[in-house]
Write an enzyme that holds these catalytic residues in place. Structure first.
Site, PDB file in Angstrom:
ATOM      1  N   HIS A  53     -17.969  53.740 -89.025  1.00 42.73           N
ATOM      2  CA  HIS A  53     -17.415  55.072 -89.263  1.00 42.73           C
ATOM      3  C   HIS A  53     -16.370  55.377 -88.196  1.00 42.73           C
ATOM      4  O   HIS A  53     -16.179  54.610 -87.250  1.00 42.73           O
ATOM      5  CB  HIS A  53     -18.506  56.141 -89.316  1.00 42.73           C
ATOM      6  CG  HIS A  53     -19.254  56.374 -88.047  1.00 42.73           C
ATOM      7  ND1 HIS A  53     -20.112  55.447 -87.484  1.00 42.73           N
ATOM      8  CD2 HIS A  53     -19.311  57.461 -87.220  1.00 42.73           C
ATOM      9  CE1 HIS A  53     -20.646  55.928 -86.383  1.00 42.73           C
ATOM     10  NE2 HIS A  53     -20.174  57.158 -86.192  1.00 42.73           N
ATOM     11  N   HIS A  55     -15.823  57.698 -85.794  1.00 43.24           N
ATOM     12  CA  HIS A  55     -15.975  58.348 -84.487  1.00 43.24           C
ATOM     13  C   HIS A  55     -15.527  57.427 -83.353  1.00 43.24           C
ATOM     14  O   HIS A  55     -15.802  56.218 -83.369  1.00 43.24           O
ATOM     15  CB  HIS A  55     -17.417  58.793 -84.272  1.00 43.24           C
ATOM     16  CG  HIS A  55     -17.785  59.985 -85.110  1.00 43.24           C
ATOM     17  ND1 HIS A  55     -19.089  60.331 -85.385  1.00 43.24           N
ATOM     18  CD2 HIS A  55     -17.008  60.916 -85.741  1.00 43.24           C
ATOM     19  CE1 HIS A  55     -19.097  61.417 -86.134  1.00 43.24           C
ATOM     20  NE2 HIS A  55     -17.850  61.789 -86.367  1.00 43.24           N
ATOM     21  N   ASP A  57     -16.413  56.836 -80.365  1.00 37.56           N
ATOM     22  CA  ASP A  57     -17.371  56.048 -79.587  1.00 37.56           C
ATOM     23  C   ASP A  57     -17.843  54.808 -80.344  1.00 37.56           C
ATOM     24  O   ASP A  57     -18.621  54.020 -79.808  1.00 37.56           O
ATOM     25  CB  ASP A  57     -18.562  56.901 -79.142  1.00 37.56           C
ATOM     26  CG  ASP A  57     -19.378  57.449 -80.295  1.00 37.56           C
ATOM     27  OD1 ASP A  57     -18.784  57.827 -81.318  1.00 37.56           O
ATOM     28  OD2 ASP A  57     -20.619  57.514 -80.173  1.00 37.56           O
ATOM     29  N   HIS A  58     -17.333  54.625 -81.560  1.00 39.19           N
ATOM     30  CA  HIS A  58     -17.637  53.421 -82.336  1.00 39.19           C
ATOM     31  C   HIS A  58     -16.404  52.565 -82.611  1.00 39.19           C
ATOM     32  O   HIS A  58     -16.559  51.410 -83.011  1.00 39.19           O
ATOM     33  CB  HIS A  58     -18.295  53.806 -83.661  1.00 39.19           C
ATOM     34  CG  HIS A  58     -19.680  54.341 -83.490  1.00 39.19           C
ATOM     35  ND1 HIS A  58     -20.811  53.618 -83.788  1.00 39.19           N
ATOM     36  CD2 HIS A  58     -20.112  55.537 -83.021  1.00 39.19           C
ATOM     37  CE1 HIS A  58     -21.881  54.345 -83.518  1.00 39.19           C
ATOM     38  NE2 HIS A  58     -21.479  55.516 -83.049  1.00 39.19           N
ATOM     39  N   HIS A 110     -23.662  61.500 -92.133  1.00 34.38           N
ATOM     40  CA  HIS A 110     -23.160  61.698 -90.774  1.00 34.38           C
ATOM     41  C   HIS A 110     -21.657  61.941 -90.824  1.00 34.38           C
ATOM     42  O   HIS A 110     -21.135  62.874 -90.213  1.00 34.38           O
ATOM     43  CB  HIS A 110     -23.496  60.477 -89.931  1.00 34.38           C
ATOM     44  CG  HIS A 110     -23.061  60.556 -88.499  1.00 34.38           C
ATOM     45  ND1 HIS A 110     -23.587  61.457 -87.610  1.00 34.38           N
ATOM     46  CD2 HIS A 110     -22.144  59.835 -87.803  1.00 34.38           C
ATOM     47  CE1 HIS A 110     -23.019  61.295 -86.423  1.00 34.38           C
ATOM     48  NE2 HIS A 110     -22.136  60.319 -86.522  1.00 34.38           N
ATOM     49  N   ASP A 127     -24.518  55.384 -87.159  1.00 39.68           N
ATOM     50  CA  ASP A 127     -25.196  56.624 -86.796  1.00 39.68           C
ATOM     51  C   ASP A 127     -25.881  57.272 -87.993  1.00 39.68           C
ATOM     52  O   ASP A 127     -26.124  58.478 -87.998  1.00 39.68           O
ATOM     53  CB  ASP A 127     -24.197  57.621 -86.191  1.00 39.68           C
ATOM     54  CG  ASP A 127     -23.779  57.248 -84.782  1.00 39.68           C
ATOM     55  OD1 ASP A 127     -24.283  56.241 -84.252  1.00 39.68           O
ATOM     56  OD2 ASP A 127     -22.940  57.961 -84.209  1.00 39.68           O
ATOM     57  N   HIS A 165     -27.022  53.924 -81.148  1.00 39.97           N
ATOM     58  CA  HIS A 165     -27.327  54.601 -79.891  1.00 39.97           C
ATOM     59  C   HIS A 165     -28.758  54.313 -79.436  1.00 39.97           C
ATOM     60  O   HIS A 165     -29.639  54.031 -80.250  1.00 39.97           O
ATOM     61  CB  HIS A 165     -27.172  56.119 -80.034  1.00 39.97           C
ATOM     62  CG  HIS A 165     -25.758  56.566 -80.227  1.00 39.97           C
ATOM     63  ND1 HIS A 165     -24.949  56.930 -79.177  1.00 39.97           N
ATOM     64  CD2 HIS A 165     -25.009  56.703 -81.354  1.00 39.97           C
ATOM     65  CE1 HIS A 165     -23.754  57.280 -79.644  1.00 39.97           C
ATOM     66  NE2 HIS A 165     -23.761  57.149 -80.963  1.00 39.97           N
TER      67      HIS A 165
END
Length: 253
Positions: A53, A55, A57-58, A110, A127, A165
């Site tokens: 996805h 975001h 942080d990915h 998400h 996530d 995570h």
């Protein structure tokens, strides 16, 4: 295929897979440095990058890794992600180096375009599904997330859940509040606490364990139905899930 969780940022995991010939894949590289260090330490060649996805942080490390190694980037149909190959529900990512095959599943909730990759005995779920928890609903509805979790729950129980995570201990504290009589959950929480105390990751974990322990996969159980009634949630599967997700959002234990 060997799988290695690489800690990144505050509590992310980047997933590294490699074969005995030194060919590697990474999933959701939120930064490049941990991947570069792991590749160098193991003398690996990065061939592909799988993204679940949009975001940051990915995906923030994906462009750097692609440019340095010439790796192909696979990602969902989402203009917010730069990719070489767009994949969606029912597609198959078949790689020659390393030799690996992953089915793509649409798991919205998400985010609207979130996907998961299942194959080689592994489930890369970003996530959407966490150990003992699930992702927040940033772009989707409770009904969408519940449907996505049901799709994952229907996969073979021996798949190893590789989530985005390290949330297991915190998720476990909430899970024990809503499902206190679950003996499998209590055991999982104790195992997770011991792992973290010794600096070990709590994932990957068999999907079968999550089916026994994760309240977000157990909304049809009598214990979670009883909990929902005590919260005065409307009777219905989606309503129970929505009440559970709202309670987790407000939980500070």
């Amino acid at each position: 295929m060997h799988v290695v969780p690489l800690p990144a940022l505050a509590d992310n995991y980047i997933w590294l897979m490699h074969d005995d010939a030194g060919q590697a894949i990474v999933v959701d590289p939120g930064e490049a440095a941990p991947v570069e260090a792991a590749l160098a330490a193991r003398s690996l060649r990065l061939r592909a990058i799988l993204l679940t996805h949009h975001h940051s942080d990915h995906i923030a490390g994906a462009a750097t890794l692609r440019d340095r190694h010439g790796a192909n980037v696979f990602a969902p149909h989402d203009e917010r992600i730069t990719a070489d190959h767009r994949v969606g529900d029912g597609d198959v990512v078949a790689l020659e180096q390393p030799q690996a095959r992953f089915e793509v599943l649409q798991v919205s909730g998400h985010t609207r375009s979130h996907i998961a990759y299942a194959g080689e005995g592994l489930l890369f779920c970003g996530d959407t599904l966490f150990s003992l928890g699930c992702g927040r609903l940033f772009e989707g509805t409770p009904a969408q997330m519940l449907a996505s979790l049901e799709r994952l729950a229907a996969l073979p129980g021996d798949l190893m859940v590789c989530c985005g995570h390290e949330y297991t201990e915190a998720n476990g504290r909430f899970a024990r509040q809503v499902d206190p009589a679950n003996a499998a959950l209590a055991l999982r929480c104790n195992e997770a606490a011991e792992a973290r105390a010794h600096g070990r990751p709590t994932v990957p974990v068999p999907l079968a364990s999550e089916l026994a322990c994760n309240p977000f996969l157990r909304t049809d159980s009598s214990s979670l139905a009883d909990w929902a009634r005590r919260q005065h949630a409307a009777d219905g599967r989606v309503e129970r899930f929505a009440a559970l997700r709202a309670a987790k959002d407000a939980f500070h234990g």
